[in-house]
Motif scaffolding. Structure first.
Motif, short mmCIF file in Angstrom:
data_model
loop_
_atom_site.label_atom_id
_atom_site.label_comp_id
_atom_site.label_asym_id
_atom_site.label_seq_id
_atom_site.Cartn_x
_atom_site.Cartn_y
_atom_site.Cartn_z
N ALA A 11 79.18 51.16 74.68
CA ALA A 11 80.18 50.34 75.37
C ALA A 11 81.60 50.80 75.00
CB ALA A 11 79.99 48.87 75.03
N LEU A 12 81.81 51.11 73.74
CA LEU A 12 83.13 51.59 73.32
C LEU A 12 83.44 52.96 73.91
CD1 LEU A 12 83.06 50.46 69.59
CD2 LEU A 12 84.44 49.46 71.42
N VAL A 13 82.45 53.84 73.95
CA VAL A 13 82.65 55.16 74.54
C VAL A 13 83.04 55.02 76.01
CG1 VAL A 13 81.48 57.31 75.22
CG2 VAL A 13 81.18 56.42 72.91
N ASN A 14 82.47 54.05 76.69
CA ASN A 14 82.82 53.82 78.09
C ASN A 14 84.28 53.40 78.25
OD1 ASN A 14 80.29 54.50 79.07
ND2 ASN A 14 79.53 52.41 78.97
N GLU A 15 84.89 52.91 77.19
CA GLU A 15 86.29 52.50 77.21
C GLU A 15 87.17 53.47 76.41
OE1 GLU A 15 86.69 48.41 75.97
OE2 GLU A 15 84.79 47.89 76.91
N LYS A 16 86.65 54.64 76.16
CA LYS A 16 87.32 55.62 75.30
C LYS A 16 88.78 55.86 75.72
CE LYS A 16 86.92 60.39 73.76
NZ LYS A 16 86.09 61.61 73.75
N HIS A 17 89.00 56.12 76.98
CA HIS A 17 90.36 56.44 77.43
C HIS A 17 91.32 55.29 77.13
CE1 HIS A 17 93.61 58.24 79.70
NE2 HIS A 17 93.75 57.10 80.34
N ALA A 18 90.92 54.08 77.47
CA ALA A 18 91.79 52.91 77.24
C ALA A 18 92.02 52.68 75.75
CB ALA A 18 91.17 51.66 77.88
N LEU A 19 90.98 52.84 74.95
CA LEU A 19 91.11 52.62 73.51
C LEU A 19 92.01 53.69 72.87
CD1 LEU A 19 87.40 51.66 72.79
CD2 LEU A 19 89.38 50.13 72.61
N GLU A 20 91.84 54.94 73.29
CA GLU A 20 92.69 56.00 72.75
C GLU A 20 94.14 55.83 73.22
OE1 GLU A 20 89.64 59.65 71.89
OE2 GLU A 20 90.61 59.62 73.84
#
Length: 85
Positions: A11-20
């Motif tokens: 789930a976090l990887v799916n949001e990688k761009h936003a998190l980075e």
């Protein structure tokens, strides 16, 4: 639970761009699958215990700032994901 941990990481990887983007720099995303699954999201910078005291102070400040930022970004998101599972 290994499956729950894997789902959280995915789930976090799916949001990688936003998190980075929120973090302000790229992060390293590692999923290690073996007998025990382990997942790491981190950042790094060059440095050595042999560096000058000034450089070690800079590295320490850098690490404290990044740790606080990681906590600020990931704690709320992880709490939301945990509630959904």
């Amino acid at each position: 639970d290994i499956n729950k941990t894997a789902r959280l990481f995915e789930a976090l990887v799916n949001e990688k761009h936003a998190l980075e983007t929120a973090f302000g720099e790229p992060l390293v995303w590692e999923g290690l699958s073996n007998r025990i699954s382990a997942y790491y999201i981190h950042t790094s910078r060059p440095g050595s215990i042999e560096d000058s005291p000034e450089t070690l102070d800079e590295i320490s400040e850098w690490a404290i700032e990044r740790l606080a930022k990681l906590k600020e970004i990931f704690d709320p998101r992880l709490a939301e994901l945990m509630e959904q599972m």
